[in-house]
Design a protein around this motif. Structure first.
Motif, PDB file in Angstrom:
ATOM      1  N   GLU B 115       0.843  -1.201   0.000  1.00 31.16           N
ATOM      2  CA  GLU B 115       0.000   0.000   0.000  1.00 31.16           C
ATOM      3  C   GLU B 115       0.876   1.247   0.000  1.00 31.16           C
ATOM      4  N   LEU B 116       0.572   2.160  -0.909  1.00 32.60           N
ATOM      5  CA  LEU B 116       1.282   3.441  -0.957  1.00 32.60           C
ATOM      6  C   LEU B 116       0.346   4.539  -0.472  1.00 32.60           C
ATOM      7  N   HIS B 117       0.870   5.448   0.322  1.00 34.35           N
ATOM      8  CA  HIS B 117       0.111   6.640   0.714  1.00 34.35           C
ATOM      9  C   HIS B 117       0.766   7.810   0.004  1.00 34.35           C
ATOM     10  N   ILE B 118       0.159   8.233  -1.091  1.00 31.37           N
ATOM     11  CA  ILE B 118       0.743   9.328  -1.866  1.00 31.37           C
ATOM     12  C   ILE B 118      -0.340  10.254  -2.371  1.00 31.37           C
ATOM     13  N   PHE B 119       0.051  11.521  -2.549  1.00 39.16           N
ATOM     14  CA  PHE B 119      -0.842  12.539  -3.101  1.00 39.16           C
ATOM     15  C   PHE B 119      -2.186  12.554  -2.359  1.00 39.16           C
ATOM     16  N   HIS B 120      -2.133  12.534  -1.050  1.00 41.38           N
ATOM     17  CA  HIS B 120      -3.329  12.594  -0.200  1.00 41.38           C
ATOM     18  C   HIS B 120      -4.305  11.450  -0.482  1.00 41.38           C
ATOM     19  N   SER B 121      -3.777  10.357  -0.950  1.00 41.86           N
ATOM     20  CA  SER B 121      -4.627   9.215  -1.271  1.00 41.86           C
ATOM     21  C   SER B 121      -3.850   7.940  -0.946  1.00 41.86           C
ATOM     22  N   ARG B 122      -4.491   6.814  -1.138  1.00 47.09           N
ATOM     23  CA  ARG B 122      -3.776   5.559  -0.966  1.00 47.09           C
ATOM     24  C   ARG B 122      -4.045   4.695  -2.192  1.00 47.09           C
ATOM     25  N   CYS B 123      -3.052   3.912  -2.559  1.00 44.15           N
ATOM     26  CA  CYS B 123      -3.254   2.991  -3.666  1.00 44.15           C
ATOM     27  C   CYS B 123      -2.338   1.786  -3.474  1.00 44.15           C
ATOM     28  N   LEU B 124      -2.619   0.751  -4.223  1.00 41.83           N
ATOM     29  CA  LEU B 124      -1.795  -0.452  -4.143  1.00 41.83           C
ATOM     30  C   LEU B 124      -0.760  -0.436  -5.261  1.00 41.83           C
ATOM     31  N   CYS B 125       0.354  -1.085  -4.985  1.00 44.86           N
ATOM     32  CA  CYS B 125       1.465  -1.107  -5.936  1.00 44.86           C
ATOM     33  C   CYS B 125       2.111  -2.493  -5.858  1.00 44.86           C
ATOM     34  N   LEU B 126       2.616  -2.974  -6.970  1.00 46.58           N
ATOM     35  CA  LEU B 126       3.328  -4.254  -6.932  1.00 46.58           C
ATOM     36  C   LEU B 126       4.487  -4.168  -5.947  1.00 46.58           C
ATOM     37  N   SER B 127       4.733  -5.252  -5.235  1.00 45.68           N
ATOM     38  CA  SER B 127       5.943  -5.299  -4.412  1.00 45.68           C
ATOM     39  C   SER B 127       7.141  -5.389  -5.349  1.00 45.68           C
ATOM     40  N   LEU B 128       8.315  -5.117  -4.823  1.00 50.50           N
ATOM     41  CA  LEU B 128       9.514  -5.168  -5.672  1.00 50.50           C
ATOM     42  C   LEU B 128       9.712  -6.571  -6.248  1.00 50.50           C
ATOM     43  N   ASP B 129       9.484  -7.591  -5.435  1.00 50.07           N
ATOM     44  CA  ASP B 129       9.654  -8.964  -5.937  1.00 50.07           C
ATOM     45  C   ASP B 129       8.623  -9.303  -7.016  1.00 50.07           C
ATOM     46  N   GLN B 130       7.388  -8.832  -6.842  1.00 48.79           N
ATOM     47  CA  GLN B 130       6.372  -9.050  -7.883  1.00 48.79           C
ATOM     48  C   GLN B 130       6.782  -8.380  -9.187  1.00 48.79           C
ATOM     49  N   LEU B 131       7.301  -7.174  -9.047  1.00 46.81           N
ATOM     50  CA  LEU B 131       7.712  -6.412 -10.226  1.00 46.81           C
ATOM     51  C   LEU B 131       8.839  -7.146 -10.959  1.00 46.81           C
ATOM     52  N   ILE B 132       9.791  -7.646 -10.208  1.00 43.35           N
ATOM     53  CA  ILE B 132      10.912  -8.377 -10.803  1.00 43.35           C
ATOM     54  C   ILE B 132      10.404  -9.649 -11.492  1.00 43.35           C
ATOM     55  N   ARG B 133       9.515 -10.366 -10.827  1.00 42.92           N
ATOM     56  CA  ARG B 133       8.972 -11.599 -11.428  1.00 42.92           C
ATOM     57  C   ARG B 133       8.227 -11.288 -12.720  1.00 42.92           C
ATOM     58  N   SER B 134       7.477 -10.194 -12.682  1.00 35.65           N
ATOM     59  CA  SER B 134       6.701  -9.821 -13.859  1.00 35.65           C
ATOM     60  C   SER B 134       7.608  -9.452 -15.039  1.00 35.65           C
ATOM     61  N   LYS B 135       8.656  -8.690 -14.739  1.00 41.59           N
ATOM     62  CA  LYS B 135       9.596  -8.312 -15.813  1.00 41.59           C
ATOM     63  C   LYS B 135      10.313  -9.544 -16.354  1.00 41.59           C
ATOM     64  N   ARG B 136      10.656 -10.442 -15.458  1.00 32.44           N
ATOM     65  CA  ARG B 136      11.322 -11.668 -15.896  1.00 32.44           C
ATOM     66  C   ARG B 136      10.406 -12.500 -16.779  1.00 32.44           C
ATOM     67  N   ALA B 137       9.145 -12.607 -16.360  1.00 33.71           N
ATOM     68  CA  ALA B 137       8.191 -13.433 -17.109  1.00 33.71           C
ATOM     69  C   ALA B 137       7.900 -12.834 -18.477  1.00 33.71           C
ATOM     70  N   ALA B 138       7.889 -11.498 -18.549  1.00 30.12           N
ATOM     71  CA  ALA B 138       7.616 -10.850 -19.835  1.00 30.12           C
ATOM     72  C   ALA B 138       8.713 -11.210 -20.836  1.00 30.12           C
ATOM     73  N   GLY B 139       9.943 -11.313 -20.346  1.00 27.96           N
ATOM     74  CA  GLY B 139      11.049 -11.775 -21.177  1.00 27.96           C
ATOM     75  C   GLY B 139      11.343 -10.917 -22.395  1.00 27.96           C
ATOM     76  N   ARG B 140      11.044  -9.629 -22.293  1.00 30.09           N
ATOM     77  CA  ARG B 140      11.278  -8.756 -23.446  1.00 30.09           C
ATOM     78  C   ARG B 140      12.688  -8.179 -23.374  1.00 30.09           C
ATOM     79  N   PRO B 141      13.408  -8.214 -24.491  1.00 30.77           N
ATOM     80  CA  PRO B 141      14.769  -7.650 -24.481  1.00 30.77           C
ATOM     81  C   PRO B 141      14.812  -6.221 -23.955  1.00 30.77           C
ATOM     82  N   LYS B 142      13.763  -5.435 -24.265  1.00 32.83           N
ATOM     83  CA  LYS B 142      13.767  -4.020 -23.849  1.00 32.83           C
ATOM     84  C   LYS B 142      13.679  -3.870 -22.323  1.00 32.83           C
ATOM     85  N   ASP B 143      13.286  -4.939 -21.638  1.00 35.22           N
ATOM     86  CA  ASP B 143      13.154  -4.878 -20.176  1.00 35.22           C
ATOM     87  C   ASP B 143      14.428  -5.249 -19.429  1.00 35.22           C
ATOM     88  N   LEU B 144      15.448  -5.708 -20.159  1.00 38.36           N
ATOM     89  CA  LEU B 144      16.643  -6.215 -19.470  1.00 38.36           C
ATOM     90  C   LEU B 144      17.303  -5.152 -18.600  1.00 38.36           C
TER      91      LEU B 144
END
Lengths: 63, 160
Positions: B115-144
């Motif tokens: 959960e992020l508390h930003i700009f007087h609001s709250r929202c959800l955000c991928l955890s760092l590990d989720q983000l890494i897994r997602s980038k790995r799974a996408a497997g796009r050269p541009k993401d390396l």
């Protein structure tokens, strides 16, 4: 859903890319709050837009 | 130019269920890379589609990169018929994703999202590990390069 076994399987290609990452920028960002990181990113985007505009302008003066 | 502040505030104000992913999530975790849009995974429930439609309506969402004049109706039926939408709005570009590689849909991602508390609001955000897994799974050269930076962030935060 199957998940990768991160972090136990470092990818050699990613490891090679990692050598060129400027960690000083990361360390500076990690000192900021999340909101400050977004504000910095927006300021950077504004600067990039201004550079693009100036580049187009310079190009049109040249031609 | 992307206005993260206004976009996140608009989504939060209308209680849209979403998770910040992609480059914006990377910024939240400390990335120094420039990103041009806001990527979110949104809950596909009918009630949430209605909230999403209302939240963005005043910012004139339209399909990005298509010829001007192509009919596009910003309503629940349109969202229900598709899954991923790359849109331009008056607040900047936003990508609405039904699911992401290596992570799945909104409900799959909820378990680990932070959960992020930003700009007087709250929202959800991928955890760092989720983000890494997602980038790995996408497997796009541009993401390396982005993936290398995320793993470096993880190391700098002392998680490795």
């Amino acid at each position: 859903m199957e998940r990768s076994s991160y972090p136990s399987d470092p990818d050699p290609v990613v490891e090679a890319y990692k050598k060129d990452i400027d960690r000083t920028l990361i360390r500076e960002n990690l000192k900021l709050t999340v909101e400050e990181r977004f504000r910095k990113a927006m300021a950077l985007a504004r600067f990039a837009d201004e550079l693009k505009r100036a580049g187009r302008e310079a190009q049109s003066r040249k031609s | 130019m992307i206005d993260f502040d206004a976009l996140l505030t608009a989504l939060g104000k209308h209680e849209v269920a979403f998770i910040v992913v992609g480059g914006a999530a990377a910024i939240a975790h400390g990335s120094a890379r420039l990103t041009q849009d806001l990527d979110i995974v949104y809950d596909r429930s009918p009630a949430n589609l209605d909230r999403l439609v209302v939240a963005l309506a005043e910012y004139k969402p339209y399909l990005r990169g298509v010829p001007a004049g192509l009919p596009f109706h910003w309503d629940r039926a349109t969202l229900a018929r598709g899954l991923n939408f790359t849109l331009v709005t008056s607040l900047g570009d936003i990508d609405l994703l039904g699911e992401i590689p290596g992570g799945g849909g909104y409900r799959d991602l909820l378990t680990e999202a932070i959960e992020l508390h930003i700009f007087h609001s709250r929202c959800l955000c991928l955890s760092l590990d989720q983000l890494i897994r997602s980038k790995r799974a996408a497997g796009r050269p541009k993401d390396l390069d982005a993936l290398a930076e995320l793993e470096a962030i993880r190391e700098e935060r002392g998680h490795s």
